[in-house]
Write an enzyme that holds these catalytic residues in place. Structure first.
Site, PDB file in Angstrom:
ATOM      1  N   GLU A  91       0.840  -1.194   0.000  1.00 43.66           N
ATOM      2  CA  GLU A  91       0.000   0.000   0.000  1.00 43.66           C
ATOM      3  C   GLU A  91       0.877   1.246   0.000  1.00 43.66           C
ATOM      4  OE1 GLU A  91      -4.010  -1.594   2.230  1.00 43.66           O
ATOM      5  OE2 GLU A  91      -2.395  -0.907   3.514  1.00 43.66           O
ATOM      6  N   CYS A 104       3.301   8.729   0.749  1.00 43.89           N
ATOM      7  CA  CYS A 104       3.913   7.898   1.792  1.00 43.89           C
ATOM      8  C   CYS A 104       4.197   6.529   1.162  1.00 43.89           C
ATOM      9  CB  CYS A 104       2.932   7.791   2.960  1.00 43.89           C
ATOM     10  SG  CYS A 104       3.501   6.726   4.286  1.00 43.89           S
ATOM     11  N   CYS A 111       7.166  -6.273   7.514  1.00 45.10           N
ATOM     12  CA  CYS A 111       8.343  -5.758   8.209  1.00 45.10           C
ATOM     13  C   CYS A 111       8.774  -6.787   9.245  1.00 45.10           C
ATOM     14  CB  CYS A 111       8.029  -4.427   8.897  1.00 45.10           C
ATOM     15  SG  CYS A 111       9.450  -3.742   9.789  1.00 45.10           S
ATOM     16  N   CYS A 115       7.098  -4.253  15.626  1.00 45.84           N
ATOM     17  CA  CYS A 115       6.770  -3.338  16.725  1.00 45.84           C
ATOM     18  C   CYS A 115       5.323  -3.609  17.164  1.00 45.84           C
ATOM     19  CB  CYS A 115       6.938  -1.887  16.293  1.00 45.84           C
ATOM     20  SG  CYS A 115       8.624  -1.513  15.773  1.00 45.84           S
ATOM     21  N   CYS A 118       2.186  -1.602  15.654  1.00 41.31           N
ATOM     22  CA  CYS A 118       2.175  -1.319  14.212  1.00 41.31           C
ATOM     23  C   CYS A 118       1.545  -2.473  13.435  1.00 41.31           C
ATOM     24  CB  CYS A 118       3.611  -1.084  13.738  1.00 41.31           C
ATOM     25  SG  CYS A 118       3.793  -1.004  11.949  1.00 41.31           S
ATOM     26  N   CYS A 336      -0.578   6.489   9.543  1.00 44.14           N
ATOM     27  CA  CYS A 336       0.694   5.866   9.935  1.00 44.14           C
ATOM     28  C   CYS A 336       0.480   4.580  10.711  1.00 44.14           C
ATOM     29  CB  CYS A 336       1.458   6.794  10.863  1.00 44.14           C
ATOM     30  SG  CYS A 336       2.542   7.877   9.993  1.00 44.14           S
TER      31      CYS A 336
HETATM   32  N1  SAH Z   1       9.787   1.323   9.745  1.00 40.24           N
HETATM   33  C1  SAH Z   1       9.901   2.734   9.716  1.00 40.24           C
HETATM   34  C2  SAH Z   1       8.970   3.415   8.745  1.00 40.24           C
HETATM   35  C3  SAH Z   1       7.532   2.936   8.696  1.00 40.24           C
HETATM   36  S1  SAH Z   1       6.523   3.258  10.095  1.00 40.24           S
HETATM   37  C4  SAH Z   1       9.700   3.292  11.114  1.00 40.24           C
HETATM   38  O1  SAH Z   1       9.220   2.584  11.974  1.00 40.24           O
HETATM   39  O2  SAH Z   1      10.077   4.445  11.308  1.00 40.24           O
HETATM   40  C5  SAH Z   1       6.126   4.984   9.993  1.00 40.24           C
HETATM   41  C6  SAH Z   1       5.713   5.615  11.341  1.00 40.24           C
HETATM   42  O3  SAH Z   1       4.421   5.160  11.772  1.00 40.24           O
HETATM   43  C7  SAH Z   1       6.664   5.256  12.450  1.00 40.24           C
HETATM   44  O4  SAH Z   1       7.018   6.375  13.206  1.00 40.24           O
HETATM   45  C8  SAH Z   1       5.827   4.285  13.242  1.00 40.24           C
HETATM   46  O5  SAH Z   1       6.287   4.140  14.520  1.00 40.24           O
HETATM   47  C9  SAH Z   1       4.468   4.887  13.156  1.00 40.24           C
HETATM   48  N2  SAH Z   1       3.389   3.986  13.568  1.00 40.24           N
HETATM   49  C10 SAH Z   1       3.372   2.642  13.498  1.00 40.24           C
HETATM   50  N3  SAH Z   1       2.198   2.140  13.970  1.00 40.24           N
HETATM   51  C11 SAH Z   1       1.472   3.202  14.366  1.00 40.24           C
HETATM   52  C12 SAH Z   1       0.149   3.334  14.918  1.00 40.24           C
HETATM   53  N4  SAH Z   1      -0.636   2.275  15.127  1.00 40.24           N
HETATM   54  N5  SAH Z   1      -0.281   4.573  15.202  1.00 40.24           N
HETATM   55  C13 SAH Z   1       0.470   5.667  14.943  1.00 40.24           C
HETATM   56  N6  SAH Z   1       1.702   5.605  14.390  1.00 40.24           N
HETATM   57  C14 SAH Z   1       2.210   4.369  14.108  1.00 40.24           C
HETATM   58 FE1  SF4 Z   2       8.457  -2.075  11.045  1.00 37.55          FE
HETATM   59 FE2  SF4 Z   2       6.166  -0.961  11.845  1.00 37.55          FE
HETATM   60 FE3  SF4 Z   2       8.240  -1.102  13.516  1.00 37.55          FE
HETATM   61 FE4  SF4 Z   2       8.326   0.593  11.400  1.00 37.55          FE
HETATM   62  S1  SF4 Z   2       6.916   0.690  13.148  1.00 37.55           S
HETATM   63  S2  SF4 Z   2       9.924  -0.811  12.107  1.00 37.55           S
HETATM   64  S3  SF4 Z   2       7.168  -0.635   9.892  1.00 37.55           S
HETATM   65  S4  SF4 Z   2       7.125  -2.842  12.655  1.00 37.55           S
END
Ligand code: SAH
Ligand code: SF4
Length: 347
Positions: A91, A104, A111, A115, A118, A336
């Site tokens: 996406e 974006c 990934c 995390c 996420c 995000c």
């Molecule tokens: N892997 C990279 C880029 C993709 S994530 C990273 O983690 O930076 C892009 C942003 O979205 C990151 O700052 C991530 O922490 C944030 N993000 C992930 N899950 C989220 C959620 N459920 N609500 C708000 N932001 C989130």
């Molecule tokens: Fe991967 Fe999501 Fe963590 Fe970014 S926030 S490193 S996309 S698991």
């Protein structure tokens, strides 16, 4: 399978042309057709000789991701569901701003870092995206914008979609070359942001390449809390990450963006805010606060808005610049961390 020319860097395209017995300036024409005129049909590349057009059609391809779905949010944010050559899906999201669009972009299918807050992280890593797949998302977004009745152009790129960009650095670096090239996509370096959790050794690479601004997903002011909410990313110890950030090369007045997802009752207290100020005292930083975007499979709640405002106010009162990210596209799960192209390749 015929090679996709969108995977070639400029020098590789020159070699491709000379292998076909052509002069190097042909590469320049071809490159402009691919990136500036967004032409996918060799037959329509009118300033290229008929003979070469024929040979290109026989030996090469220009393949974009296939657009499976375009979903528009009430606020104008648009999410693209794209199918790749092997059926995998990713996406990307087009975000309207006052005087420009931002897109974006994803860098991986899924990934590996998982995390806990996420949605992409819950998929695990399927694979890296190629240069063509990373850039194909921009071509699709530009094509979409060109079909809208607007003078506003696509100007900013953020690598904040699916995946961890620095775990696919080789392809990202190749892609950024074409992004900056005045004869290619021609984006200004200041308009490109790579978001990363920080990967050992890789921040140095990104800084030395000087191809984009840096955003770091920190999300916690202590190693202990960071390890709880982002266990794999936190294997890179917080102290080492901060040392890398303090040493990161920056232009005068440039700052590193620190992303901080506020998870209700987890990392949103004033004590966390104070610790964050202390942690960042040697880093040229500005903080971007992102209220958590809930998803059914994620074990957190959004923070109270009063806490969000208090957190922001404390950072500012201590002289740490802070902004609150406006949430866009939530009604279509385009915000995000909500990207999750979960439909399997051959369901
Ligand atoms: N892997 C990279 C880029 C993709 S994530 C990273 O983690 O930076 C892009 C942003 O979205 C990151 O700052 C991530 O922490 C944030 N993000 C992930 N899950 C989220 C959620 N459920 N609500 C708000 N932001 C989130
Ligand atoms: Fe991967 Fe999501 Fe963590 Fe970014 S926030 S490193 S996309 S698991």
């Amino acid at each position: 399978m015929k090679p996709n020319l969108l995977n070639c860097t400029y020098p590789e395209l020159e070699r491709f042309c000379s292998d076909l017995g052509e002069a190097p300036f042909r590469a320049r024409q071809l490159w402009q057709w691919l990136w500036q005129k967004r032409e996918r049909d060799f037959g329509r590349m009118t300033n290229i000789s008929k003979g070469l057009r024929g040979r290109l059609t026989e030996t090469a391809a220009v393949l974009w991701p296939e657009v499976l779905q375009v979903q528009a949010s009430r606020d104008g944010t648009t999410k693209f569901l794209l199918a790749l050559e092997d059926g995998q899906r990713i996406e990307s999201v087009l975000i309207p701003e006052k005087d420009h669009f931002t897109v974006c972009l994803s860098t991986q299918v899924g990934c590996a870092l998982g995390c806990t807050f996420c949605a992409t992280g819950q998929m695990g890593l399927v694979r890296n995206l190629s240069m063509a797949e990373i850039l194909g998302q921009i071509l699709v977004a530009q094509e979409h914008v060109s079909g809208l009745e607007t003078d506003v152009s696509l100007r900013n790129l953020v690598f904040m979609g699916m995946g961890e960009p620095l775990l696919n650095w080789e392809n990202l670096r190749r892609a950024l070359g074409a992004v900056h090239d005045p004869l290619g996509l021609d984006f200004s370096k200041r308009r490109i942001t790579v978001s990363t959790v920080g990967v050992p050794g890789m921040l140095t690479e990104l800084g030395a390449a000087g191809l984009a601004s840096l955003a770091v997903s920190l999300h916690a002011p202590t190693q202990e809390l960071r390890a709880r909410i982002m266990p794999r990313a936190a294997r890179f110890p917080l102290d080492d990450l901060i040392a890398d950030l303090a040493a990161y090369p920056l232009q005068p007045r440039q700052k590193i963006t620190i992303e901080y997802v506020l998870l209700g009752e987890v990392n949103d207290d004033l004590g966390h805010a104070r610790d964050l100020v202390r942690l960042l005292n040697k880093v040229k930083a500005k903080v971007n606060l992102i209220p958590f975007h809930p998803s059914p499979e994620l074990p957190y709640v959004a923070p109270d808005s009063s806490k969000v405002l208090a957190f922001e106010a404390l950072l500012k009162s201590k002289g740490l610049p802070a902004t609150l990210r406006k949430s866009k596209g939530q009604d279509i799960s385009a915000a995000c961390g909500q990207l999750r192209a979960e439909v399997a390749a051959n369901e």
